[in-house]
Write a protein that holds these residues in place. Sequence first.
Motif, PDB file in Angstrom:
ATOM      1  N   GLY A  82     -12.187 -31.439  11.656  1.00  0.00           N
ATOM      2  CA  GLY A  82     -11.112 -31.877  12.533  1.00  0.00           C
ATOM      3  C   GLY A  82     -11.591 -32.541  13.804  1.00  0.00           C
ATOM      4  N   GLY A  83     -12.902 -32.745  13.933  1.00  0.00           N
ATOM      5  CA  GLY A  83     -13.444 -33.428  15.097  1.00  0.00           C
ATOM      6  C   GLY A  83     -13.863 -32.510  16.220  1.00  0.00           C
ATOM      7  N   GLY A  84     -13.843 -31.193  15.967  1.00  0.00           N
ATOM      8  CA  GLY A  84     -14.215 -30.232  17.001  1.00  0.00           C
ATOM      9  C   GLY A  84     -15.713 -30.024  17.146  1.00  0.00           C
ATOM     10  N   GLY A  85     -16.481 -30.651  16.275  1.00  0.00           N
ATOM     11  CA  GLY A  85     -17.928 -30.580  16.384  1.00  0.00           C
ATOM     12  C   GLY A  85     -18.515 -29.330  15.749  1.00  0.00           C
ATOM     13  N   LEU A  86     -19.823 -29.174  15.946  1.00  0.00           N
ATOM     14  CA  LEU A  86     -20.555 -28.050  15.387  1.00  0.00           C
ATOM     15  C   LEU A  86     -20.556 -26.877  16.352  1.00  0.00           C
ATOM     16  CD1 LEU A  86     -23.633 -30.041  14.005  1.00  0.00           C
ATOM     17  CD2 LEU A  86     -21.559 -29.351  12.753  1.00  0.00           C
ATOM     18  N   VAL A  87     -20.936 -25.718  15.838  1.00  0.00           N
ATOM     19  CA  VAL A  87     -21.088 -24.546  16.686  1.00  0.00           C
ATOM     20  C   VAL A  87     -22.139 -24.831  17.749  1.00  0.00           C
ATOM     21  CG1 VAL A  87     -21.847 -22.138  16.741  1.00  0.00           C
ATOM     22  CG2 VAL A  87     -20.362 -22.942  14.884  1.00  0.00           C
ATOM     23  N   GLN A  88     -21.799 -24.526  19.016  1.00  0.00           N
ATOM     24  CA  GLN A  88     -22.727 -24.798  20.117  1.00  0.00           C
ATOM     25  C   GLN A  88     -23.632 -23.618  20.433  1.00  0.00           C
ATOM     26  OE1 GLN A  88     -20.439 -26.245  23.500  1.00  0.00           O
ATOM     27  NE2 GLN A  88     -20.692 -28.338  22.768  1.00  0.00           N
ATOM     28  N   THR A  89     -23.085 -22.428  20.339  1.00  0.00           N
ATOM     29  CA  THR A  89     -23.899 -21.239  20.627  1.00  0.00           C
ATOM     30  C   THR A  89     -23.210 -20.023  20.050  1.00  0.00           C
ATOM     31  OG1 THR A  89     -25.000 -19.929  22.360  1.00  0.00           O
ATOM     32  CG2 THR A  89     -22.836 -20.807  22.878  1.00  0.00           C
ATOM     33  N   ARG A  90     -24.006 -18.988  19.814  1.00  0.00           N
ATOM     34  CA  ARG A  90     -23.502 -17.691  19.378  1.00  0.00           C
ATOM     35  C   ARG A  90     -24.061 -16.645  20.331  1.00  0.00           C
ATOM     36  NH1 ARG A  90     -25.497 -16.537  13.774  1.00  0.00           N
ATOM     37  NH2 ARG A  90     -27.450 -17.097  14.773  1.00  0.00           N
ATOM     38  N   GLN A  91     -23.192 -15.804  20.840  1.00  0.00           N
ATOM     39  CA  GLN A  91     -23.594 -14.865  21.892  1.00  0.00           C
ATOM     40  C   GLN A  91     -23.318 -13.421  21.471  1.00  0.00           C
ATOM     41  OE1 GLN A  91     -24.881 -15.673  25.016  1.00  0.00           O
ATOM     42  NE2 GLN A  91     -24.956 -17.856  24.484  1.00  0.00           N
ATOM     43  N   ARG A  92     -24.229 -12.528  21.828  1.00  0.00           N
ATOM     44  CA  ARG A  92     -24.027 -11.085  21.615  1.00  0.00           C
ATOM     45  C   ARG A  92     -23.918 -10.408  22.981  1.00  0.00           C
ATOM     46  NH1 ARG A  92     -27.375  -8.831  17.032  1.00  0.00           N
ATOM     47  NH2 ARG A  92     -25.608  -9.884  16.005  1.00  0.00           N
ATOM     48  N   LEU A  93     -22.826  -9.694  23.192  1.00  0.00           N
ATOM     49  CA  LEU A  93     -22.582  -9.032  24.473  1.00  0.00           C
ATOM     50  C   LEU A  93     -23.527  -7.871  24.671  1.00  0.00           C
ATOM     51  CD1 LEU A  93     -18.679  -9.077  24.390  1.00  0.00           C
ATOM     52  CD2 LEU A  93     -20.224 -10.702  25.493  1.00  0.00           C
ATOM     53  N   ALA A 133     -30.573 -15.954  17.863  1.00  0.00           N
ATOM     54  CA  ALA A 133     -31.505 -16.876  17.215  1.00  0.00           C
ATOM     55  C   ALA A 133     -30.799 -17.554  16.036  1.00  0.00           C
ATOM     56  CB  ALA A 133     -32.742 -16.120  16.732  1.00  0.00           C
ATOM     57  N   PRO A 134     -31.254 -18.752  15.642  1.00  0.00           N
ATOM     58  CA  PRO A 134     -30.565 -19.519  14.598  1.00  0.00           C
ATOM     59  C   PRO A 134     -30.312 -18.744  13.308  1.00  0.00           C
ATOM     60  CG  PRO A 134     -32.187 -20.885  15.670  1.00  0.00           C
ATOM     61  CD  PRO A 134     -32.380 -19.506  16.221  1.00  0.00           C
ATOM     62  N   ASN A 135     -31.252 -17.914  12.883  1.00  0.00           N
ATOM     63  CA  ASN A 135     -31.096 -17.195  11.619  1.00  0.00           C
ATOM     64  C   ASN A 135     -30.663 -15.747  11.801  1.00  0.00           C
ATOM     65  OD1 ASN A 135     -31.940 -19.463  10.096  1.00  0.00           O
ATOM     66  ND2 ASN A 135     -34.085 -18.960  10.484  1.00  0.00           N
ATOM     67  N   GLU A 136     -30.316 -15.371  13.018  1.00  0.00           N
ATOM     68  CA  GLU A 136     -29.926 -13.986  13.282  1.00  0.00           C
ATOM     69  C   GLU A 136     -28.496 -13.753  12.808  1.00  0.00           C
ATOM     70  OE1 GLU A 136     -30.170 -10.808  17.024  1.00  0.00           O
ATOM     71  OE2 GLU A 136     -30.666 -12.935  17.294  1.00  0.00           O
ATOM     72  N   PRO A 137     -28.267 -12.761  11.934  1.00  0.00           N
ATOM     73  CA  PRO A 137     -26.912 -12.507  11.430  1.00  0.00           C
ATOM     74  C   PRO A 137     -25.970 -12.097  12.558  1.00  0.00           C
ATOM     75  CG  PRO A 137     -28.573 -11.347  10.114  1.00  0.00           C
ATOM     76  CD  PRO A 137     -29.262 -11.833  11.343  1.00  0.00           C
ATOM     77  N   MET A 138     -24.716 -12.488  12.424  1.00  0.00           N
ATOM     78  CA  MET A 138     -23.717 -12.109  13.397  1.00  0.00           C
ATOM     79  C   MET A 138     -23.100 -10.769  13.010  1.00  0.00           C
ATOM     80  SD  MET A 138     -21.828 -15.705  14.371  1.00  0.00           S
ATOM     81  CE  MET A 138     -21.353 -15.068  15.976  1.00  0.00           C
ATOM     82  N   LYS A 139     -22.596 -10.059  14.018  1.00  0.00           N
ATOM     83  CA  LYS A 139     -21.953  -8.773  13.754  1.00  0.00           C
ATOM     84  C   LYS A 139     -20.690  -8.649  14.602  1.00  0.00           C
ATOM     85  CE  LYS A 139     -24.448  -5.918  17.145  1.00  0.00           C
ATOM     86  NZ  LYS A 139     -25.317  -4.728  17.326  1.00  0.00           N
ATOM     87  N   ARG A 140     -19.927  -7.607  14.334  1.00  0.00           N
ATOM     88  CA  ARG A 140     -18.657  -7.387  15.005  1.00  0.00           C
ATOM     89  C   ARG A 140     -18.821  -7.441  16.522  1.00  0.00           C
ATOM     90  NH1 ARG A 140     -13.746  -4.976  13.482  1.00  0.00           N
ATOM     91  NH2 ARG A 140     -12.640  -3.823  15.111  1.00  0.00           N
ATOM     92  N   GLY A 141     -17.953  -8.218  17.155  1.00  0.00           N
ATOM     93  CA  GLY A 141     -17.977  -8.339  18.603  1.00  0.00           C
ATOM     94  C   GLY A 141     -18.758  -9.522  19.135  1.00  0.00           C
ATOM     95  N   ASP A 142     -19.556 -10.170  18.293  1.00  0.00           N
ATOM     96  CA  ASP A 142     -20.258 -11.376  18.742  1.00  0.00           C
ATOM     97  C   ASP A 142     -19.249 -12.490  19.009  1.00  0.00           C
ATOM     98  OD1 ASP A 142     -22.685 -10.106  18.469  1.00  0.00           O
ATOM     99  OD2 ASP A 142     -23.200 -11.057  16.565  1.00  0.00           O
ATOM    100  N   LEU A 143     -19.637 -13.426  19.856  1.00  0.00           N
ATOM    101  CA  LEU A 143     -18.796 -14.575  20.173  1.00  0.00           C
ATOM    102  C   LEU A 143     -19.435 -15.833  19.619  1.00  0.00           C
ATOM    103  CD1 LEU A 143     -17.898 -13.771  23.908  1.00  0.00           C
ATOM    104  CD2 LEU A 143     -16.557 -13.253  21.859  1.00  0.00           C
ATOM    105  N   ILE A 144     -18.601 -16.710  19.068  1.00  0.00           N
ATOM    106  CA  ILE A 144     -19.080 -17.971  18.525  1.00  0.00           C
ATOM    107  C   ILE A 144     -18.333 -19.100  19.235  1.00  0.00           C
ATOM    108  CG2 ILE A 144     -17.475 -17.751  16.565  1.00  0.00           C
ATOM    109  CD1 ILE A 144     -19.513 -19.355  14.902  1.00  0.00           C
ATOM    110  N   PHE A 145     -19.083 -20.104  19.704  1.00  0.00           N
ATOM    111  CA  PHE A 145     -18.515 -21.140  20.562  1.00  0.00           C
ATOM    112  C   PHE A 145     -18.659 -22.525  19.944  1.00  0.00           C
ATOM    113  CE2 PHE A 145     -19.558 -17.721  23.471  1.00  0.00           C
ATOM    114  CZ  PHE A 145     -18.500 -17.722  24.376  1.00  0.00           C
TER     115      PHE A 145
END
Length: 271
Positions: free
Chosen positions: A260-271, A209-221
């Motif tokens: 650098g032109g790579g855009g914004l974060v598209q999604t964050r995933q938790r395995l 979710a947009p405000n859900e904190p990230m933790k070790r092992g999450d992926l950011i795209f």
Amino acid sequence: MDRRLTPFSGRVAHVSLSGQVNAPLTEGLQAQVIVPVANLCESPGGARDRQLLLGESVTVIDRDAGHVFVISAKDGYCGWMKESDLGQGPAPTHWVASPGTHLYSEPQVQAPERMALSLGSRLAVVGSWGAWANTPHGFVPLRHLRALGDWASDPVAVAESLLGTPYLWGGNSRFGLDCSGLVQLALHSCGLPCPGDSDMQMSLGRQLAPNEPMKRGDLIFWKGHVAMVVDRDRVIHANGHTMSVSYEGLKDAVARISAGGGGLVQTRQRL
């Protein structure tokens, strides 16, 4: 159909595509990678898409002037590779669990090395000689191997063991990695499924979710890029900025990639 996951060379197709393509069908022939690292390309002798490691299995679908069209057993990725990079051998029993190792001609540290191997390479251990594993390719330190099924437990720790590895587009080994290659190698070392490219990896887990904190092992795209979260403040990724596998501050990475032109974060995933 995504050509990377479609077992159709343009002339011959795998039987799994029966009714979907108008082409001769084949069940293919099983083969094994017999070199330390083999390129998997979009066309015979063309640009590299990904890489396969010693001992990995493929299904050969078609042949063309010294090249073969294959399906990779580990993730279903399809492409062309050199026919000379493939052969037959006993089923692997172990995998290289250290960042890298060497195959030696004899079971002693002073012996000439035959080849360097990457983390993730697969070997058939046919016996042991003290602290050495005997394989059809040569001798390997036993402490560098683990039995298939005896996986690592922390993908981030695996990625951290590869810090400093040079960046290589389409790279899947200790000799060179790109962003998705690092993620796949880390997850496969933990016995977890993972496709080959970052766009495919976006659906690996649960979207945060947009405000859900990230933790070790999450992926950011981002578009065309993926990083693995180390802790609240840092990521680890193979990147063209440092041309290596490196740590970077999470906020710094987001700002730098956007600027650098790579855009914004598209999604964050938790395995």
